[in-house]
Design an enzyme around this catalytic site. Structure first.
Site, mmCIF file in Angstrom:
data_model
loop_
_atom_site.group_PDB
_atom_site.id
_atom_site.type_symbol
_atom_site.label_atom_id
_atom_site.label_comp_id
_atom_site.label_asym_id
_atom_site.label_seq_id
_atom_site.Cartn_x
_atom_site.Cartn_y
_atom_site.Cartn_z
ATOM 1 N N MET A 77 44.830 42.517 37.127
ATOM 2 C CA MET A 77 44.046 43.760 37.006
ATOM 3 C C MET A 77 43.536 44.228 38.380
ATOM 4 O O MET A 77 43.705 45.393 38.743
ATOM 5 C CB MET A 77 42.881 43.515 36.041
ATOM 6 C CG MET A 77 42.124 44.750 35.674
ATOM 7 S SD MET A 77 41.102 44.501 34.219
ATOM 8 C CE MET A 77 39.927 43.275 34.773
ATOM 9 N N LEU A 78 42.940 43.333 39.131
ATOM 10 C CA LEU A 78 42.472 43.704 40.471
ATOM 11 C C LEU A 78 43.652 43.851 41.429
ATOM 12 O O LEU A 78 43.722 44.810 42.202
ATOM 13 C CB LEU A 78 41.500 42.642 41.015
ATOM 14 C CG LEU A 78 41.080 42.824 42.476
ATOM 15 C CD1 LEU A 78 40.363 44.163 42.681
ATOM 16 C CD2 LEU A 78 40.190 41.666 42.931
ATOM 17 N N THR A 122 41.776 33.118 34.545
ATOM 18 C CA THR A 122 40.602 33.958 34.264
ATOM 19 C C THR A 122 40.129 33.924 32.807
ATOM 20 O O THR A 122 39.273 34.724 32.427
ATOM 21 C CB THR A 122 40.876 35.429 34.674
ATOM 22 O OG1 THR A 122 42.086 35.860 34.038
ATOM 23 C CG2 THR A 122 41.018 35.574 36.175
ATOM 24 N N TYR A 142 34.976 27.596 34.011
ATOM 25 C CA TYR A 142 35.557 28.638 34.863
ATOM 26 C C TYR A 142 34.699 28.817 36.126
ATOM 27 O O TYR A 142 35.225 28.841 37.243
ATOM 28 C CB TYR A 142 35.646 29.950 34.073
ATOM 29 C CG TYR A 142 35.940 31.171 34.918
ATOM 30 C CD1 TYR A 142 37.220 31.420 35.409
ATOM 31 C CD2 TYR A 142 34.928 32.089 35.228
ATOM 32 C CE1 TYR A 142 37.485 32.546 36.187
ATOM 33 C CE2 TYR A 142 35.182 33.214 36.001
ATOM 34 C CZ TYR A 142 36.457 33.436 36.480
ATOM 35 O OH TYR A 142 36.711 34.551 37.251
HETATM 36 N N1 LIG Z 1 37.877 39.796 35.347
HETATM 37 C C1 LIG Z 1 36.612 39.685 35.719
HETATM 38 O O1 LIG Z 1 35.691 40.165 35.031
HETATM 39 C C2 LIG Z 1 36.264 38.999 37.014
HETATM 40 C C3 LIG Z 1 34.922 38.937 37.393
HETATM 41 C C4 LIG Z 1 34.601 38.340 38.610
HETATM 42 C C5 LIG Z 1 35.587 37.809 39.426
HETATM 43 N N2 LIG Z 1 36.882 37.871 39.013
HETATM 44 C C6 LIG Z 1 37.909 37.305 39.901
HETATM 45 O O2 LIG Z 1 38.674 38.388 40.397
HETATM 46 C C7 LIG Z 1 40.027 37.993 40.606
HETATM 47 C C8 LIG Z 1 40.960 38.949 39.895
HETATM 48 O O3 LIG Z 1 40.639 38.943 38.506
HETATM 49 P P1 LIG Z 1 41.489 39.764 37.445
HETATM 50 O O4 LIG Z 1 40.571 40.108 36.340
HETATM 51 O O5 LIG Z 1 42.274 40.821 38.152
HETATM 52 O O6 LIG Z 1 42.451 38.617 36.943
HETATM 53 P P2 LIG Z 1 43.845 38.716 36.164
HETATM 54 O O7 LIG Z 1 44.099 40.099 35.686
HETATM 55 O O8 LIG Z 1 43.840 37.594 35.187
HETATM 56 O O9 LIG Z 1 44.875 38.433 37.340
HETATM 57 C C9 LIG Z 1 45.043 37.163 37.887
HETATM 58 C C10 LIG Z 1 46.516 36.990 38.196
HETATM 59 O O10 LIG Z 1 46.706 35.668 38.710
HETATM 60 C C11 LIG Z 1 47.888 35.173 38.129
HETATM 61 N N3 LIG Z 1 47.963 33.719 38.122
HETATM 62 C C12 LIG Z 1 47.444 32.856 37.200
HETATM 63 N N4 LIG Z 1 47.801 31.600 37.502
HETATM 64 C C13 LIG Z 1 48.565 31.650 38.626
HETATM 65 C C14 LIG Z 1 49.244 30.682 39.385
HETATM 66 N N5 LIG Z 1 49.211 29.389 39.063
HETATM 67 N N6 LIG Z 1 49.925 31.086 40.486
HETATM 68 C C15 LIG Z 1 49.969 32.393 40.826
HETATM 69 N N7 LIG Z 1 49.363 33.360 40.126
HETATM 70 C C16 LIG Z 1 48.667 32.994 39.031
HETATM 71 C C17 LIG Z 1 47.849 35.719 36.717
HETATM 72 O O11 LIG Z 1 49.106 35.607 36.084
HETATM 73 P P3 LIG Z 1 49.143 35.444 34.469
HETATM 74 O O12 LIG Z 1 48.533 36.687 33.916
HETATM 75 O O13 LIG Z 1 50.596 35.277 34.192
HETATM 76 O O14 LIG Z 1 48.306 34.228 34.172
HETATM 77 C C18 LIG Z 1 47.414 37.142 36.956
HETATM 78 O O15 LIG Z 1 48.487 38.009 37.225
HETATM 79 C C19 LIG Z 1 40.110 36.546 40.137
HETATM 80 O O16 LIG Z 1 39.972 35.703 41.249
HETATM 81 C C20 LIG Z 1 38.906 36.385 39.225
HETATM 82 O O17 LIG Z 1 38.455 35.043 39.194
HETATM 83 C C21 LIG Z 1 37.258 38.454 37.840
#
Ligand SMILES: NC(=O)c1ccc[n+]([C@@H]2O[C@H](COP(=O)([O-])OP(=O)(O)OC[C@H]3O[C@@H](n4cnc5c(N)ncnc54)[C@H](OP(=O)(O)O)[C@@H]3O)[C@@H](O)[C@H]2O)c1
Length: 283
Positions: free
Chosen positions: A11-12, A64, A127
């Site tokens: 998403m990000l 996540t 997490y």
């Molecule tokens: N979402 C929130 O509310 C939130 C809040 C605060 C901080 N964050 C942080 O912000 C960042 C981005 O979050 P997001 O919501 O954009 O997350 P997201 O949509 O879940 O994207 C994370 C990506 O990382 C990939 N991934 C997972 N395991 C992996 C691996 N072993 N090797 C390589 N890639 C891998 C995922 O692939 P799959 O989809 O195939 O697993 C996904 O495409 C993360 O670091 C998260 O911890 C998120």
């Protein structure tokens, strides 16, 4: 600048890639997700970064699933702690700077005032612990910046405003948690903020939507914004408690992020969450 983005299909990551690719600075983007490079494989990460030779790695890939992590701590730790270590080590080896994306869930939420960068993490759930370990790994890289953000939503993922809207279109009723307070953050605003950090900055930075609300307040705002643009069936929205919802992972009661460091890094605060939500639905 040559920039690698991990989690580029997330998403990000997708908003970040879009924002950086439309920058007049004409960055060379190297976009990787699990298909191209599984960050849990140390050799794979090293080979991938050695081939691309970025000057900066923005590490947005993560496990996540906050509730899923409670019953699958091994996966969460492998990706968020070990994976972050692999990325940090490989980035350091090739002399690339590192920006690591982290979360408000590193805090326990026991405060009644916003958390600033120097406040001590004390995660309540698996997490949060795994992301805190990831922060520690990133911190071992001599030129790294940990950017903590919160409550993300964006065009390219499953998110809270979308879930509320779906339920409202079906006529509800909705019951929404009213005893957790945080900072909703649109991934595109965050991406634009991150674009302002390409030139430098070390240590830890809080970067989240301005202001704060509960999930209940967020839901009401979603319905108000969408209601301006399309007719929604009348829907009852009731506040509920975290205990009533009964999710697997405990969450901080109050995880509002504030920054003492934005000005020092020459960055403006992100827009207020309410303004961002209006723009999210109008574009
Ligand atoms: N979402 C929130 O509310 C939130 C809040 C605060 C901080 N964050 C942080 O912000 C960042 C981005 O979050 P997001 O919501 O954009 O997350 P997201 O949509 O879940 O994207 C994370 C990506 O990382 C990939 N991934 C997972 N395991 C992996 C691996 N072993 N090797 C390589 N890639 C891998 C995922 O692939 P799959 O989809 O195939 O697993 C996904 O495409 C993360 O670091 C998260 O911890 C998120």
């Amino acid at each position: 600048m040559r920039i690698t983005i991990t989690g580029a299909a997330g998403m990000l990551g997708r908003d970040l890639a879009a924002v950086l690719s439309s920058s007049p600075q004409q960055h060379q983007l190297h976009l990787i997700d699990i298909q191209e490079c599984d960050i849990t494989g140390r050799g794979q990460v090293r080979a991938c970064l050695e081939a691309a030779r970025p000057q900066l790695v923005i590490h947005a890939a993560a496990y996540t699933n906050v509730d899923g992590a409670e019953s699958d701590a091994e996966s969460a730790l492998r990706v968020n702690a070990e994976g972050a270590r692999n990325v940090a080590l490989a980035a350091a080896e090739i002399g690339a700077r590192l920006i690591y994306i982290s979360t408000d869930y590193v805090f326990d939420g026991c405060r009644d005032r916003p958390y600033v960068e120097d406040d001590r993490p004390n995660p309540l759930n698996v997490y949060g612990r795994s992301k805190w370990l990831g922060e520690c790994a990133a911190g071992e890289h001599p030129d790294s910046l940990v950017v903590r953000t919160a409550w993300l939503y964006g065009r390219h993922g499953r998110h809270f405003p979308g879930a509320i809207l779906e339920q409202a279109r079906q006529g509800g009723p909705l019951r929404v948690v009213n005893d957790q307070t945080g900072c909703p953050t649109w991934t595109r605003d965050l991406a634009q903020g991150l674009a302002g950090l390409l030139g430098g900055g070390r240590g830890t930075l809080h970067l989240a939507g301005g202001g704060s609300c509960t999930w209940y307040g967020f839901a009401l705002a979603v319905l108000e914004e969408v209601g301006k643009r399309e007719p929604l069936p009348p829907v009852a929205v009731e506040p509920m408690s975290t205990a009533e919802l009964g999710r697997a992972a405990p969450r901080p009661r109050y995880s509002v992020l504030e920054s003492n460091r934005l000005a020092e890094l020459g960055l403006a605060p992100l827009p207020h969450w309410r303004d961002a939500l209006g723009r999210f639905f109008s574009e």
